[in-house]
Design an enzyme around this catalytic site. Structure first.
Site, PDB file in Angstrom:
ATOM      1  N   ASP A 286       0.877  -1.186   0.000  1.00  8.27           N
ATOM      2  CA  ASP A 286       0.000   0.000   0.000  1.00  8.27           C
ATOM      3  C   ASP A 286       0.905   1.224   0.000  1.00  8.27           C
ATOM      4  OD1 ASP A 286      -1.685   2.105   0.498  1.00  8.27           O
ATOM      5  OD2 ASP A 286      -2.562   1.272   2.330  1.00  8.27           O
TER       6      ASP A 286
ATOM      7  N   TYR B 195      -9.024  14.260  -8.295  1.00  8.29           N
ATOM      8  CA  TYR B 195      -7.993  13.470  -8.976  1.00  8.29           C
ATOM      9  C   TYR B 195      -6.939  14.364  -9.654  1.00  8.29           C
ATOM     10  CZ  TYR B 195      -6.104  10.570 -12.816  1.00  8.29           C
ATOM     11  OH  TYR B 195      -5.282   9.936 -13.718  1.00  8.29           O
TER      12      TYR B 195
ATOM     13  N   LYS C 292      -2.833  14.964  -9.064  1.00  5.56           N
ATOM     14  CA  LYS C 292      -1.841  14.683 -10.125  1.00  5.56           C
ATOM     15  C   LYS C 292      -1.026  15.941 -10.455  1.00  5.56           C
ATOM     16  CE  LYS C 292      -2.524  10.302 -11.044  1.00  5.56           C
ATOM     17  NZ  LYS C 292      -1.481   9.290 -11.057  1.00  5.56           N
TER      18      LYS C 292
HETATM   19  N1  LIG Z   1      -6.611   4.792 -17.783  1.00  7.29           N
HETATM   20  C1  LIG Z   1      -6.492   6.052 -18.212  1.00  7.29           C
HETATM   21  O1  LIG Z   1      -7.244   6.504 -19.108  1.00  7.29           O
HETATM   22  C2  LIG Z   1      -5.419   6.944 -17.621  1.00  7.29           C
HETATM   23  C3  LIG Z   1      -5.216   8.181 -18.226  1.00  7.29           C
HETATM   24  C4  LIG Z   1      -4.237   9.040 -17.692  1.00  7.29           C
HETATM   25  C5  LIG Z   1      -3.468   8.611 -16.611  1.00  7.29           C
HETATM   26  N2  LIG Z   1      -3.677   7.392 -16.051  1.00  7.29           N
HETATM   27  C6  LIG Z   1      -2.822   6.996 -14.917  1.00  7.29           C
HETATM   28  O2  LIG Z   1      -2.311   5.692 -15.159  1.00  7.29           O
HETATM   29  C7  LIG Z   1      -2.083   5.027 -13.923  1.00  7.29           C
HETATM   30  C8  LIG Z   1      -2.759   3.663 -13.923  1.00  7.29           C
HETATM   31  O3  LIG Z   1      -4.166   3.865 -13.939  1.00  7.29           O
HETATM   32  P1  LIG Z   1      -5.195   2.800 -14.520  1.00  7.29           P
HETATM   33  O4  LIG Z   1      -6.161   3.560 -15.350  1.00  7.29           O
HETATM   34  O5  LIG Z   1      -4.469   1.621 -15.073  1.00  7.29           O
HETATM   35  O6  LIG Z   1      -5.991   2.429 -13.177  1.00  7.29           O
HETATM   36  P2  LIG Z   1      -6.336   1.016 -12.508  1.00  7.29           P
HETATM   37  O7  LIG Z   1      -7.292   1.343 -11.427  1.00  7.29           O
HETATM   38  O8  LIG Z   1      -6.729   0.022 -13.539  1.00  7.29           O
HETATM   39  O9  LIG Z   1      -4.929   0.585 -11.881  1.00  7.29           O
HETATM   40  C9  LIG Z   1      -4.424   1.231 -10.741  1.00  7.29           C
HETATM   41  C10 LIG Z   1      -3.786   0.201  -9.827  1.00  7.29           C
HETATM   42  O10 LIG Z   1      -3.269   0.892  -8.684  1.00  7.29           O
HETATM   43  C11 LIG Z   1      -3.548   0.095  -7.541  1.00  7.29           C
HETATM   44  N3  LIG Z   1      -3.596   0.937  -6.338  1.00  7.29           N
HETATM   45  C12 LIG Z   1      -4.550   1.824  -5.975  1.00  7.29           C
HETATM   46  N4  LIG Z   1      -4.251   2.347  -4.770  1.00  7.29           N
HETATM   47  C13 LIG Z   1      -3.081   1.777  -4.365  1.00  7.29           C
HETATM   48  C14 LIG Z   1      -2.283   1.895  -3.197  1.00  7.29           C
HETATM   49  N5  LIG Z   1      -2.633   2.690  -2.175  1.00  7.29           N
HETATM   50  N6  LIG Z   1      -1.142   1.166  -3.133  1.00  7.29           N
HETATM   51  C15 LIG Z   1      -0.785   0.323  -4.149  1.00  7.29           C
HETATM   52  N7  LIG Z   1      -1.521   0.151  -5.257  1.00  7.29           N
HETATM   53  C16 LIG Z   1      -2.663   0.878  -5.353  1.00  7.29           C
HETATM   54  C17 LIG Z   1      -4.912  -0.541  -7.840  1.00  7.29           C
HETATM   55  O11 LIG Z   1      -5.148  -1.685  -7.032  1.00  7.29           O
HETATM   56  C18 LIG Z   1      -4.767  -0.855  -9.325  1.00  7.29           C
HETATM   57  O12 LIG Z   1      -4.256  -2.154  -9.533  1.00  7.29           O
HETATM   58  C19 LIG Z   1      -2.610   5.968 -12.828  1.00  7.29           C
HETATM   59  O13 LIG Z   1      -1.527   6.678 -12.265  1.00  7.29           O
HETATM   60  C20 LIG Z   1      -3.532   6.894 -13.577  1.00  7.29           C
HETATM   61  O14 LIG Z   1      -3.642   8.142 -12.944  1.00  7.29           O
HETATM   62  C21 LIG Z   1      -4.643   6.550 -16.536  1.00  7.29           C
END
Ligand SMILES: NC(=O)c1ccc[n+]([C@@H]2O[C@H](COP(=O)([O-])OP(=O)(O)OC[C@H]3O[C@@H](n4cnc5c(N)ncnc54)[C@H](O)[C@@H]3O)[C@@H](O)[C@H]2O)c1
Length: 346
Positions: free
Chosen positions: A83, A194, A198
């Protein structure tokens, strides 16, 4: 291009990226937070294909048991329960990584709460309707969690005088200009707290990059495009049930792989203190525009929804950009939704 040609092209582009940067990531120890699912899982898989030793760290492995087993059966991989918002959990995970691999070369701060997971599944709460506790939770993971993770995993990099830290942020933090004062890139997406968390992490990225540059550690930020991550299908269904298309067709997570491999190979004497917008970086480095990374493996109801919207959209394309500006897209999306509503095809 036909859909199957696009999927084939995606495989070729990921293969090209691996060929190009394999020598820079091979045998390096890479820690990917949030590595159990979503974008993080795709990064773990492709870093392993590139010959890196990879630690997938996540707070929650519940729905990823098969992937965990796969990693446990791979000598070069490790899965760890961690975590990023909890000091004791981070300390224990750091010790176990050092015990298995003895060092860390690259840290990818990918774990985060997004609006769609904090406010699951709809993902949108207007700023004045958020609670203070929403902000505290978001910042405790996305900002303080990233800082706490860096404090631990940078230690071996500082000792060796080289390493790379990559912080995932989002294009919603960006100010733009058209020749005058600045304005937000897309403030209509309703994404507090959010994007605020960021934006803070991005500011930290720039300052930290400068402060550790001479130690040999690179610190960069990356902004992925609209991606079908672990929460996406549930969010899309909620929007669909309300008669709306959840924005435009998403990209596959693989679109983040080329820039990740490139940045993983950097150190403080290479590229550092940069914020990479993945679609633009892909376009400039021969990895295609966003259309090339469109996801055509959607479940049937979702595919039907995006196909209908795409058929209803007025044609508007231009050269020189990886995708249309968000405001143009919003205008097209609105026109498409009105056309669908007019036909009674919600
Ligand atoms: N998916 C998109 O469209 C998008 C766009 C821009 C940026 N992002 C960024 O990409 C990254 C991944 O996002 P995603 O869309 O794959 O989301 P997701 O929710 O599919 O994956 C995020 C992962 O982080 C883990 N997580 C959450 N809190 C946690 C904690 N306290 N400790 C450890 N792990 C933790 C979750 O269990 C999950 O497996 C993020 O930083 C997000 O801000 C995503």
């Amino acid at each position: 291009m036909q859909r199957k040609d696009i999927q084939e092209r995606q495989k070729i582009l990921v293969g090209n990226a691996i060929d190009q940067w394999k020598s820079q990531v091979e045998n390096k120890v890479v820690v990917v937070t949030g590595g159990a699912r979503g974008i993080g899982k795709t990064l773990v898989e492709n870093l392993l294909k590139s010959g890196a030793k990879v630690v997938a760290a996540d707070i929650n492995w519940n729905s990823s048991q098969d992937f965990k087993k796969h990693l446990e059966g791979t000598e070069e991989a490790m899965s760890v329960q961690m975590d990023i918002a909890d000091d004791a959990s981070l300390d224990a995970a750091y010790e176990s990584v050092m015990e298995k691999f003895g060092t860390v070369d690259v840290l990818i701060n990918n774990a985060a709460l997004v609006s769609e997971t904090l406010f699951f599944p709809r993902g949108q709460v207007k700023t004045l309707d958020t609670k203070d506790s929403d902000w505290e939770k978001m910042f405790s993971v996305n900002t303080f969690g990233v800082l706490k993770t860096i404090r631990r995993f940078i230690r071996p990099m500082l000792q060796k005088g080289s390493g790379s830290i990559i912080n995932m942020v989002s294009s919603g933090i960006l100010p733009m200009h058209q020749g005058g004062s600045l304005f937000s890139m897309r403030p209509w997406t309703v994404e507090m707290p959010y994007q605020a968390s960021k934006a803070a992490t991005m500011a930290m990225t720039f300052y930290l990059a400068e402060e550790v540059r001479e130690t040999g550690v690179a610190v960069n930020g990356m902004m992925p495009f609209h991606t079908r991550a672990s929460w996406f299908d549930a969010t899309e269904k909620t929007w669909r049930d309300q008669g709306m298309v959840y924005f435009m067709r998403p990209s596959v997570a693989e679109h983040v792989v080329p820039a990740t491999l490139f940045l993983s190979g950097q150190d403080g004497h290479g590229v550092t203190g940069r914020l990479i917008y993945v679609p633009e970086w892909n376009y400039d480095h021969g990895f295609g525009d966003t259309k090339v990374w469109d996801d055509f493996s959607l479940p049937p109801e979702m595919e039907e929804m995006y196909s209908k919207l795409e058929a209803a959209l007025p044609k508007y394309e231009r050269s020189g950009v990886s995708h249309l500006p968000f405001d143009a897209w919003a205008a097209l999306w609105t026109a498409g939704m009105e056309k669908l509503a007019g036909k009674g095809e919600k």
